[in-house]
Design a protein around this motif. Structure first.
Motif, PDB file in Angstrom:
ATOM      1  N   ILE A 163      29.817  14.210  27.487  1.00 37.45           N
ATOM      2  CA  ILE A 163      30.761  13.991  26.395  1.00 37.45           C
ATOM      3  C   ILE A 163      30.166  12.985  25.419  1.00 37.45           C
ATOM      4  CG2 ILE A 163      33.084  13.202  25.808  1.00 37.45           C
ATOM      5  CD1 ILE A 163      33.925  14.030  28.652  1.00 37.45           C
ATOM      6  N   GLN A 164      30.152  13.320  24.147  1.00 41.20           N
ATOM      7  CA  GLN A 164      29.636  12.410  23.127  1.00 41.20           C
ATOM      8  C   GLN A 164      30.660  11.317  22.846  1.00 41.20           C
ATOM      9  OE1 GLN A 164      28.399  15.638  20.155  1.00 41.20           O
ATOM     10  NE2 GLN A 164      26.848  14.057  19.842  1.00 41.20           N
ATOM     11  N   VAL A 165      30.289  10.091  23.135  1.00 33.67           N
ATOM     12  CA  VAL A 165      31.167   8.950  22.897  1.00 33.67           C
ATOM     13  C   VAL A 165      30.407   7.916  22.073  1.00 33.67           C
ATOM     14  CG1 VAL A 165      32.495   9.316  25.013  1.00 33.67           C
ATOM     15  CG2 VAL A 165      30.476   7.843  25.066  1.00 33.67           C
ATOM     16  N   PRO A 166      31.110   7.084  21.306  1.00 31.61           N
ATOM     17  CA  PRO A 166      30.428   6.052  20.513  1.00 31.61           C
ATOM     18  C   PRO A 166      29.821   4.982  21.415  1.00 31.61           C
ATOM     19  CG  PRO A 166      32.807   5.788  20.380  1.00 31.61           C
ATOM     20  CD  PRO A 166      32.565   7.093  21.079  1.00 31.61           C
ATOM     21  N   HIS A 167      28.827   4.286  20.896  1.00 31.18           N
ATOM     22  CA  HIS A 167      28.143   3.247  21.668  1.00 31.18           C
ATOM     23  C   HIS A 167      28.929   1.939  21.590  1.00 31.18           C
ATOM     24  CE1 HIS A 167      24.780   5.937  22.274  1.00 31.18           C
ATOM     25  NE2 HIS A 167      24.700   6.140  20.971  1.00 31.18           N
ATOM     26  N   THR A 168      30.130   1.979  22.104  1.00 31.67           N
ATOM     27  CA  THR A 168      30.992   0.795  22.143  1.00 31.67           C
ATOM     28  C   THR A 168      31.660   0.731  23.505  1.00 31.67           C
ATOM     29  OG1 THR A 168      32.843   2.069  21.237  1.00 31.67           O
ATOM     30  CG2 THR A 168      31.478   0.851  19.665  1.00 31.67           C
ATOM     31  N   ASN A 169      32.182  -0.431  23.838  1.00 24.85           N
ATOM     32  CA  ASN A 169      32.904  -0.576  25.094  1.00 24.85           C
ATOM     33  C   ASN A 169      34.325  -0.047  24.931  1.00 24.85           C
ATOM     34  OD1 ASN A 169      30.761  -1.844  26.449  1.00 24.85           O
ATOM     35  ND2 ASN A 169      31.332  -3.839  25.585  1.00 24.85           N
ATOM     36  N   PRO A 170      34.729   0.894  25.772  1.00 28.25           N
ATOM     37  CA  PRO A 170      36.075   1.457  25.640  1.00 28.25           C
ATOM     38  C   PRO A 170      37.117   0.581  26.327  1.00 28.25           C
ATOM     39  CG  PRO A 170      34.941   2.514  27.450  1.00 28.25           C
ATOM     40  CD  PRO A 170      33.952   1.541  26.851  1.00 28.25           C
ATOM     41  N   CYS A 171      38.369   0.786  25.960  1.00 25.91           N
ATOM     42  CA  CYS A 171      39.467   0.269  26.770  1.00 25.91           C
ATOM     43  C   CYS A 171      39.623   1.208  27.962  1.00 25.91           C
ATOM     44  CB  CYS A 171      40.765   0.241  25.969  1.00 25.91           C
ATOM     45  SG  CYS A 171      40.731  -0.864  24.542  1.00 25.91           S
ATOM     46  N   SER A 172      39.862   0.650  29.133  1.00 23.50           N
ATOM     47  CA  SER A 172      39.960   1.477  30.332  1.00 23.50           C
ATOM     48  C   SER A 172      41.283   1.240  31.038  1.00 23.50           C
ATOM     49  CB  SER A 172      38.798   1.188  31.286  1.00 23.50           C
ATOM     50  OG  SER A 172      38.829  -0.152  31.725  1.00 23.50           O
ATOM     51  N   LEU A 173      41.714   2.255  31.763  1.00 20.21           N
ATOM     52  CA  LEU A 173      42.978   2.181  32.488  1.00 20.21           C
ATOM     53  C   LEU A 173      42.866   3.007  33.761  1.00 20.21           C
ATOM     54  CD1 LEU A 173      46.047   1.447  32.613  1.00 20.21           C
ATOM     55  CD2 LEU A 173      46.467   3.611  31.409  1.00 20.21           C
ATOM     56  N   THR A 174      43.054   2.374  34.904  1.00 19.54           N
ATOM     57  CA  THR A 174      43.155   3.106  36.165  1.00 19.54           C
ATOM     58  C   THR A 174      44.596   3.567  36.315  1.00 19.54           C
ATOM     59  OG1 THR A 174      41.387   1.816  37.192  1.00 19.54           O
ATOM     60  CG2 THR A 174      42.889   2.987  38.661  1.00 19.54           C
ATOM     61  N   VAL A 175      44.793   4.877  36.251  1.00 23.52           N
ATOM     62  CA  VAL A 175      46.148   5.425  36.240  1.00 23.52           C
ATOM     63  C   VAL A 175      46.670   5.648  37.646  1.00 23.52           C
ATOM     64  CG1 VAL A 175      47.626   7.233  35.288  1.00 23.52           C
ATOM     65  CG2 VAL A 175      45.531   6.598  34.096  1.00 23.52           C
ATOM     66  N   LEU A 176      45.779   6.088  38.549  1.00 24.84           N
ATOM     67  CA  LEU A 176      46.254   6.464  39.882  1.00 24.84           C
ATOM     68  C   LEU A 176      45.131   6.328  40.897  1.00 24.84           C
ATOM     69  CD1 LEU A 176      48.527   9.414  40.799  1.00 24.84           C
ATOM     70  CD2 LEU A 176      46.287   9.307  41.886  1.00 24.84           C
ATOM     71  N   GLN A 177      45.460   5.791  42.061  1.00 21.15           N
ATOM     72  CA  GLN A 177      44.584   5.774  43.225  1.00 21.15           C
ATOM     73  C   GLN A 177      45.396   6.270  44.410  1.00 21.15           C
ATOM     74  OE1 GLN A 177      43.357   1.582  43.133  1.00 21.15           O
ATOM     75  NE2 GLN A 177      41.264   2.240  42.720  1.00 21.15           N
ATOM     76  N   HIS A 178      44.855   7.266  45.125  1.00 21.81           N
ATOM     77  CA  HIS A 178      45.641   7.820  46.227  1.00 21.81           C
ATOM     78  C   HIS A 178      44.726   8.517  47.221  1.00 21.81           C
ATOM     79  CE1 HIS A 178      49.458   9.073  48.019  1.00 21.81           C
ATOM     80  NE2 HIS A 178      48.881  10.236  48.282  1.00 21.81           N
ATOM     81  N   ASP A 179      45.133   8.497  48.490  1.00 25.32           N
ATOM     82  CA  ASP A 179      44.449   9.227  49.548  1.00 25.32           C
ATOM     83  C   ASP A 179      45.280  10.465  49.868  1.00 25.32           C
ATOM     84  OD1 ASP A 179      42.591   7.168  49.655  1.00 25.32           O
ATOM     85  OD2 ASP A 179      43.703   6.080  51.196  1.00 25.32           O
ATOM     86  N   PHE A 180      44.740  11.634  49.538  1.00 25.79           N
ATOM     87  CA  PHE A 180      45.464  12.887  49.731  1.00 25.79           C
ATOM     88  C   PHE A 180      45.181  13.413  51.136  1.00 25.79           C
ATOM     89  CE2 PHE A 180      45.343  12.402  45.204  1.00 25.79           C
ATOM     90  CZ  PHE A 180      46.533  12.953  44.757  1.00 25.79           C
ATOM     91  N   GLY A 181      46.089  13.086  52.065  1.00 28.42           N
ATOM     92  CA  GLY A 181      45.997  13.568  53.432  1.00 28.42           C
ATOM     93  C   GLY A 181      46.823  14.830  53.580  1.00 28.42           C
ATOM     94  N   PHE A 182      47.907  14.762  54.331  1.00 33.67           N
ATOM     95  CA  PHE A 182      48.790  15.926  54.473  1.00 33.67           C
ATOM     96  C   PHE A 182      49.773  15.910  53.306  1.00 33.67           C
ATOM     97  CE2 PHE A 182      50.253  19.013  57.820  1.00 33.67           C
ATOM     98  CZ  PHE A 182      51.104  19.703  56.977  1.00 33.67           C
ATOM     99  N   THR A 183      49.418  16.587  52.236  1.00 35.71           N
ATOM    100  CA  THR A 183      50.236  16.587  51.019  1.00 35.71           C
ATOM    101  C   THR A 183      50.757  17.965  50.665  1.00 35.71           C
ATOM    102  OG1 THR A 183      48.195  16.801  49.734  1.00 35.71           O
ATOM    103  CG2 THR A 183      49.084  14.581  50.015  1.00 35.71           C
ATOM    104  N   TYR A 184      50.385  18.987  51.438  1.00 34.10           N
ATOM    105  CA  TYR A 184      50.829  20.347  51.130  1.00 34.10           C
ATOM    106  C   TYR A 184      52.346  20.460  51.304  1.00 34.10           C
ATOM    107  CZ  TYR A 184      51.536  25.364  51.430  1.00 34.10           C
ATOM    108  OH  TYR A 184      51.989  26.634  51.228  1.00 34.10           O
ATOM    109  N   GLY A 185      53.000  21.059  50.312  1.00 36.34           N
ATOM    110  CA  GLY A 185      54.440  21.242  50.373  1.00 36.34           C
ATOM    111  C   GLY A 185      55.232  19.982  50.114  1.00 36.34           C
ATOM    112  N   LYS A 186      54.559  18.940  49.645  1.00 40.00           N
ATOM    113  CA  LYS A 186      55.238  17.693  49.323  1.00 40.00           C
ATOM    114  C   LYS A 186      55.216  17.462  47.816  1.00 40.00           C
ATOM    115  CE  LYS A 186      54.180  15.540  53.783  1.00 40.00           C
ATOM    116  NZ  LYS A 186      53.613  14.346  54.474  1.00 40.00           N
TER     117      LYS A 186
END
Length: 626
Positions: free
Chosen positions: A67-90
């Protein structure tokens, strides 16, 4: 597939028995949890092996341009962290989303979504989706892990969703990844989803700035996005599920009164009995041979989009192969084209704004021609609003649709035969919209053609398919030159698949696959040269030894040639792998120099040559090259 007598003239290469055990996980693609019996999906299970802790996790990847991005430092945001174990049907995993308040910038040239995941153990491939306020941002498939672990990253340019991502209100961020964990399937997907906001530091290209200010909406992001997906709460993804050819999903909607452009973005994926729709058998063949448990309805599928009962667009999808599909060894570590970032499909519906700007609710519906269960479909309606007017007006001037043309030739005797399917589709609409920019007339056209040739001889199946999709948008503005865009796509799929009985409950499974994605884009529909050109071609060949329904040994290799030319930005990558090992990897970014190809069997050709069993068997070697 129907069985056939063993081939006495074809003997198993003894070198296969020198190969080590190559993988731990089941060898059929399971992008959802429902089993189905198709020609391309097996029910084989691999033998267990011990974990070697000295082997580092393997990096899996899909080849695509950066992806072409400018040579600058972006603002960043961690939206989600999760361990997907038994998640089927949930329920999908939910998180509150707010644009980062500490970001000092107001305007952004690029916004990038980044998905990072790791997994270890045994697990199927799983389909997953990412939504914000019901608007889908990413459709993807997980990589299949190994005992020593894997990791992969997906980066997607999500700048077109700027109006949603930069909103100052709290929104719901949702991820659904239906996974199952038990004593057999031990892999847990550890996921981190982040967003990066790159500030606008360069002045817009004068050509794009002119087009943006003329009221066409081309080269700019929408002001509003309306989702066409299911509402939370759910114990599934937000996508609609199309179960058969008569299943129609309808959603009522109403647009603001000052819209001057509208584009529908469609997300599509196919699973269970239609995961390999391009190899599905004709119903006449199934009935004549009294077969049961085989996916039918033939090899053609079309996603149909209708507005108030009238067809306004169609999607003829690219043949995405998930990471467990056909032969899972082919996609380690190079994933199949489109599997980590499934393509979306745009349909220009601006000509129909005259019907939609009446202040009344309307119905948008989705169906799939010849569908078997199951297709996951949703869409995003991108709308451009006239900030200087409270109400725009429009009228549909012309609407031409040629009914779906289908021709087929069925030539078979018993279980052996040749089947040829050809289809065409043409949709054209013209309409005007009056706004503060004046009266702008838009013409949108879809011209589609498709051909599939399938050969069946006992366990042998050969599929040779090509799809052409030509889309164009022409915008006429009074006293100014017309603005137009055109996209010419060509999708290729070729597969040679055979299972050869070796006696003693042992068989040899052979697969040779070609995937091709070619696209030419024109900023001027009448221009002789494209503004960008993409050629993405992938070839894989593999052999597996199966005994008592267990995979004993196997070897597979994949080669890919990716070439993108976009005028000032170019990118090429030629890469080859065999059983988790990268054999070579050449990357280039120079526009005026053709990249060298190391491919040994014609990857630069756009039409594959049928594979031969003798070639595949006689060229099987162990990892040491013996």
């Amino acid at each position: 597939m129907p069985t056939k007598p063993s081939m006495a003239s074809f003997t198993l290469n003894p070198l296969l028995y020198l190969l080590p055990l190559l993988f731990l996980d089941p060898l059929f693609s399971q992008a959802n949890l429902h089993n189905s019996k198709t020609l391309l999906r097996s029910s084989l299970f691999s033998q267990p092996s011990s974990t070697n802790e000295t082997i580092p996790p393997a990096l899996f990847f899909e080849v695509t341009k950066p992806i072409q991005v400018p040579h600058t430092n972006p603002c960043s945001l961690t939206v989600l962290q999760h361990d997907f174990g038994f998640t089927y049907g949930k329920s999908p995993v939910l998180a509150n989303y707010n644009f980062p308040s500490d970001c000092p910038f107001q305007e952004f040239s690029k916004i990038v979504l980044e998905w990072n995941a790791t997994c270890k153990g045994r697990q199927f491939d799983r389909i997953f989706g990412v939504w914000l306020s019901g608007v889908e941002l990413l459709r993807s498939c997980t990589a299949e892990p190994r005992a020593t672990g894997i990791f992969w990253t997906v980066k997607k340019d999500v700048t077109r969703y700027s109006s949603l991502l930069l909103s100052n209100k709290t929104q719901t961020f949702a991820v659904y990844l239906g996974n199952l964990v038990d004593k057999t399937y031990t892999g847990v997907y550890h996921v981190n989803v982040s967003l990066y906001f790159y500030p606008a530091v360069e002045k817009m290209d004068l050509f794009k700035e002119k087009r943006r200010n003329l009221g066409s909406g081309i080269d700019s992001e929408a002001d509003l996005i309306i989702p066409f997906s299911r509402d939370l709460p759910l114990n599934d993804g937000l996508w609609y599920e199309i179960q058969n050819s008569n299943d129609v999903k309808v959603k009522k909607f109403q647009i603001p009164q000052n819209v001057y452009r509208a584009v529908l973005e469609v997300y599509v994926s196919f699973h269970e009995n239609d995961e390999f729709w391009y190899g599905n058998l004709p119903n006449e063949y199934i009935a004549a041979n009294n077969l049961t448990g085989y996916a039918g309805n033939g090899p053609f599928r079309e996603v149909v989009v209708s507005l108030d009962g009238d067809v306004i667009g169609a999607v003829w999808p690219f043949t995405v192969v998930f990471t467990g599909g056909i032969n899972p060894l082919l996609w380690r570590p190079i994933s199949a084209i489109g599997s980590f970032d499934l393509p979306t499909y745009d349909i220009e519906i601006t000509p129909f704004l005259g019907n939609l700007l009446d202040g009344k609710p309307h119905n948008l519906s989705f169906s799939v021609t010849n569908a078997l269960n199951v297709w996951y479909i949703d869409a995003n309606l991108h709308l451009w609003l006239d900030s200087k007017s409270e109400k725009t007006e429009g009228k549909l001037l012309q609407y031409d649709i040629v009914p779906l043309g289908v021709s087929s030739v069925l030539d078979f005797k018993g279980l052996n035969g040749t089947f040829i399917t050809n289809t065409t589709r043409f949709i054209s609409s013209t309409g005007w919209v009056t706004s503060s920019y004046g009266t702008v007339t838009t013409k949108a056209t879809q011209d589609l053609s498709y051909s599939n040739t399938m050969v069946i001889n006992g366990n042998l199946q050969i599929i040779d398919q090509v799809t052409h999709s030509n889309d164009s948008v022409n915008v006429n503005i009074p006293a100014l030159n017309a603005i137009s865009k055109k996209s010419l796509k060509r999708f290729l799929f070729y597969m040679y698949s055979d299972e050869i009985d070796q006696g003693n409950d042992t068989s040899l499974s052979v697969a040779n696959v070609t995937l091709g994605f070619k696209e030419k884009k024109f900023n001027d529909a009448d221009a002789g040269s494209p503004s960008s050109l993409l050629r993405n071609l992938q070839k894989g060949k593999g052999v597996m030894v199966v005994k008592d329904n267990l995979v004993v040994r196997g070897v597979a290799s994949t080669q890919q040639s990716y070439n993108y030319h976009g005028g000032k930005f170019c990118y090429s990558r030629n890469v080859s792998s065999s059983n988790y090992t990268i054999l070579y990897d050449e990357v280039g970014d120079t526009c005026n120099k053709r990249s060298k190809s190391c491919f040994l069997f014609g990857l630069r050709r756009w039409w594959p040559v049928p594979a031969r069993r003798a070639f595949l068997a006689s060229h099987v070697v162990d990892p040491n090259g013996n």
